[in-house]
Write a protein that holds these residues in place. Structure first.
Motif, PDB file in Angstrom:
ATOM      1  N   GLY A 290      43.452  26.261  27.569  1.00 31.87           N
ATOM      2  CA  GLY A 290      42.690  26.902  28.635  1.00 31.87           C
ATOM      3  C   GLY A 290      42.648  28.411  28.565  1.00 31.87           C
ATOM      4  N   VAL A 291      43.611  29.027  27.836  1.00 23.73           N
ATOM      5  CA  VAL A 291      43.652  30.486  27.771  1.00 23.73           C
ATOM      6  C   VAL A 291      42.413  31.034  27.052  1.00 23.73           C
ATOM      7  N   ILE A 292      42.117  30.474  25.887  1.00 23.80           N
ATOM      8  CA  ILE A 292      40.938  30.938  25.143  1.00 23.80           C
ATOM      9  C   ILE A 292      39.662  30.628  25.909  1.00 23.80           C
ATOM     10  N   LYS A 293      39.612  29.475  26.577  1.00 23.65           N
ATOM     11  CA  LYS A 293      38.433  29.136  27.378  1.00 23.65           C
ATOM     12  C   LYS A 293      38.245  30.147  28.509  1.00 23.65           C
ATOM     13  N   ALA A 294      39.343  30.537  29.160  1.00 15.84           N
ATOM     14  CA  ALA A 294      39.253  31.542  30.226  1.00 15.84           C
ATOM     15  C   ALA A 294      38.768  32.871  29.665  1.00 15.84           C
ATOM     16  N   LEU A 295      39.278  33.236  28.486  1.00 11.11           N
ATOM     17  CA  LEU A 295      38.873  34.485  27.845  1.00 11.11           C
ATOM     18  C   LEU A 295      37.377  34.475  27.531  1.00 11.11           C
ATOM     19  N   LYS A 296      36.904  33.374  26.954  1.00 16.39           N
ATOM     20  CA  LYS A 296      35.491  33.306  26.568  1.00 16.39           C
ATOM     21  C   LYS A 296      34.578  33.224  27.786  1.00 16.39           C
ATOM     22  N   THR A 297      35.037  32.554  28.829  1.00 15.71           N
ATOM     23  CA  THR A 297      34.240  32.487  30.055  1.00 15.71           C
ATOM     24  C   THR A 297      34.010  33.886  30.607  1.00 15.71           C
ATOM     25  N   GLN A 298      35.078  34.675  30.634  1.00 11.07           N
ATOM     26  CA  GLN A 298      34.957  36.044  31.123  1.00 11.07           C
ATOM     27  C   GLN A 298      34.064  36.879  30.204  1.00 11.07           C
ATOM     28  N   TYR A 299      34.203  36.676  28.889  1.00 11.19           N
ATOM     29  CA  TYR A 299      33.362  37.428  27.948  1.00 11.19           C
ATOM     30  C   TYR A 299      31.891  37.085  28.142  1.00 11.19           C
ATOM     31  N   ARG A 300      31.578  35.794  28.269  1.00  7.93           N
ATOM     32  CA  ARG A 300      30.174  35.397  28.427  1.00  7.93           C
ATOM     33  C   ARG A 300      29.584  35.952  29.725  1.00  7.93           C
ATOM     34  N   LYS A 301      30.399  36.044  30.774  1.00 10.40           N
ATOM     35  CA  LYS A 301      29.903  36.617  32.027  1.00 10.40           C
ATOM     36  C   LYS A 301      29.568  38.096  31.849  1.00 10.40           C
TER      37      LYS A 301
END
Length: 507
Positions: A290-301
């Motif tokens: 979930g850490v990388i998913k959280a990171l990428k979610t924030q990046y895409r936003k």
């Protein structure tokens, strides 16, 4: 005449002397303790930069650093050896000799013939000693994560606090990909094509409690991207190679899961290196929980917000440079909370065995494990994408999960062929500044912001803050402080431009 034998220090010993000098110990004190003259210690200090490089390259036992006459062959052989060592393949001196000759033939060097003495010097330079090659993952049955957690993990974490236990993993990132392109590039491994020019690899690392997030490591293709011109510092550690992949050389400073780019690092001080069992990344790897998913979610936003701003300012929608991507991925990493990281460690089964509160998060949905920082982060990415589609008049149905995870399976390293290993070694041993410049996206024509533009921008921000009640006096103070610093830079520039009376007198 003195009969005392001249003392010669190894690289490891010299590095320790440099460390002592850097920590305030005097030259005379160290010289007396080591039984050498002051000039010997001074010479070591003078050559500290070269010695540090050798130390970082694991050349600890060398007495003198002699450059190899066949540097490309040596670099290719070292890379090949690390690949074999990672897979626990035993390598002997004769095998190294033969492989060195193979690389020489590929280079067209018919007169090169590797001798046993050349191999001995090669092994000495790179601290390669005889012995069984082994790693933690070698004895772990594939796919048995429960057994590893119940039998290996308790012994491994003994003597360490959760704050001292770190996990790291790398992920690929298509930093300039618009939401409407996700279906077209789904499953792209990024070995070539359009996305090859706009991909980076990001290494993410943090400790069990989430209290310490390591600075991100970003791997790009160009050594000196155009957008880095005159940059004084970056919020990430930046490395490069021709494929933007993790390599053995880059990994030497990082401790990761078992893969061909991750050799077994020896001579570690106060560090226990553990490779997670292979092929269980999706189960045991905390960063993948979930850490990388959280990171990428924030990046895409952040990326979508930038696209909307570009449209409003009549700029190309996807004109992100490598520098833009680095600034955004660093900001996204700041938004990943300590709670999210701790949750993901527990979800992977890495509980603090010294605590009576051993929570079982196996049945908790991933979305509940990820928590963001600010109220602004509660604005769903889907809503931002919808806004973007209104601007672009797109009617395509966008799957947000695919947009966030489109690059999750992108290759971040590879088992290179002998030809690829040799090509990489040749590239690393020539001046590649111009070559690296040409690797940049043709659309990436970056112009550094001038001090006048920066002053105008901060003035606009001051006016915006003054008319918006969501900001307070602290925000205004920060802007004033920034403006004062910019004004000093501007005034210094004016002084340098001032002309003298004699400038107008012709010789």
């Amino acid at each position: 005449m003195s009969q005392n034998k001249r003392k010669v220090f190894s690289i490891e010993e010299k590095s320790h002397i440099i460390w002592r000098l850097e920590n305030g110990e005097s030259n005379s004190e160290i010289a007396k303790e080591c039984g050498v003259s002051h000039s010997t210690i001074s010479t070591i200090w003078k050559n500290r930069d070269k010695i540090k490089v050798l130390f970082e390259n694991n050349s600890l036992k060398l007495k003198r650093a002699r450059a190899s006459e066949h540097k490309v062959i040596e670099d290719a052989l070292l890379t090949w050896f690390k690949h074999q060592r990672t897979n626990n393949v035993p390598i002997s001196g004769p095998i190294l000799q033969q492989k060195a000759n193979d690389f020489a033939r590929l280079m067209g060097k018919e007169n090169f013939e590797c001798s046993s003495s050349w191999v001995q010097r090669f092994r000495a330079r790179h601290n390669i000693v005889a012995g069984k090659v082994c790693g933690e993952a070698a004895g772990v049955p594939e796919g048995v994560s429960e057994e590893w957690l119940s039998h290996k993990w308790p012994a491994l974490c003994e003597g360490y606090t959760p704050e001292e236990i770190f996990n790291a993993d790398e992920t690929g990132l298509f930093y300039n990909l618009t939401p409407d392109k996700t279906l077209k590039f789904k499953g792209e491994e990024c070995k070539g094509g359009k996305l090859f020019k706009t991909r980076i690899t990001v290494l993410v690392a943090a400790n069990m409690t989430g209290s310490c997030k390591r600075k991100l490591l970003v791997i790009g293709k160009a050594k000196k991207p155009r957008c880095f011109k005159n940059i004084q510092s970056l919020p990430v550690t930046y490395k490069n190679n021709t494929r933007s992949w993790m390599t053995s050389q880059i990994f030497e400073k990082w401790l990761l899961d078992k893969c061909p780019a991750h050799p077994v690092v020896s001579n570690l001080k106060c560090i226990k290196l553990v490779f997670l069992p292979p092929n269980v990344t999706s189960v045991l790897q905390p960063m993948d929980q979930g850490v990388i998913k959280a990171l990428k979610t924030q990046y895409r936003k952040l990326q979508v917000l930038q696209m909307i701003q570009n449209i409003e300012n009549s700029k190309p929608i996807n004109s992100l440079s490598v520098l833009d991507a680095i600034l955004m991925i660093s900001e996204a990493w700041e938004k990943v909370t300590q709670t999210t990281i701790a949750n993901c460690f527990r979800h992977a089964g890495f509980n603090d065995l010294s605590s009576s509160q051993a929570e079982d998060d196996d049945d908790i949905p991933l979305a509940r494990l990820i928590q963001f920082t600010d109220e602004d982060d509660n604005v769903p990415l889907a809503e931002l994408v919808t806004q973007l589609q209104r601007f672009t008049a797109s009617e395509q149905t966008i799957q947000i999960a695919e947009f966030v995870g489109i690059d999750d399976s992108v290759a971040v390293c590879a088992l290179a062929t002998e030809e690829e290993i040799l090509a990489e070694a040749e590239s690393n041993n020539r001046n590649t500044d111009e070559e690296n410049e040409d690797l940049q996206n043709p659309e990436e024509q970056f112009q550094p912001t001038t001090i006048s533009e920066a002053l105008n921008a901060v003035t606009v921000l001051q006016k915006f803050v003054a008319f918006n009640d969501q900001f307070d006096s602290d925000d205004a103070h920060v802007l004033r402080s920034m403006k004062r610093k910019m004004q000093r830079i501007f005034e210094t520039g004016l002084k340098k431009k001032q002309t003298k009376m004699t400038d107008y007198i012709k010789k």
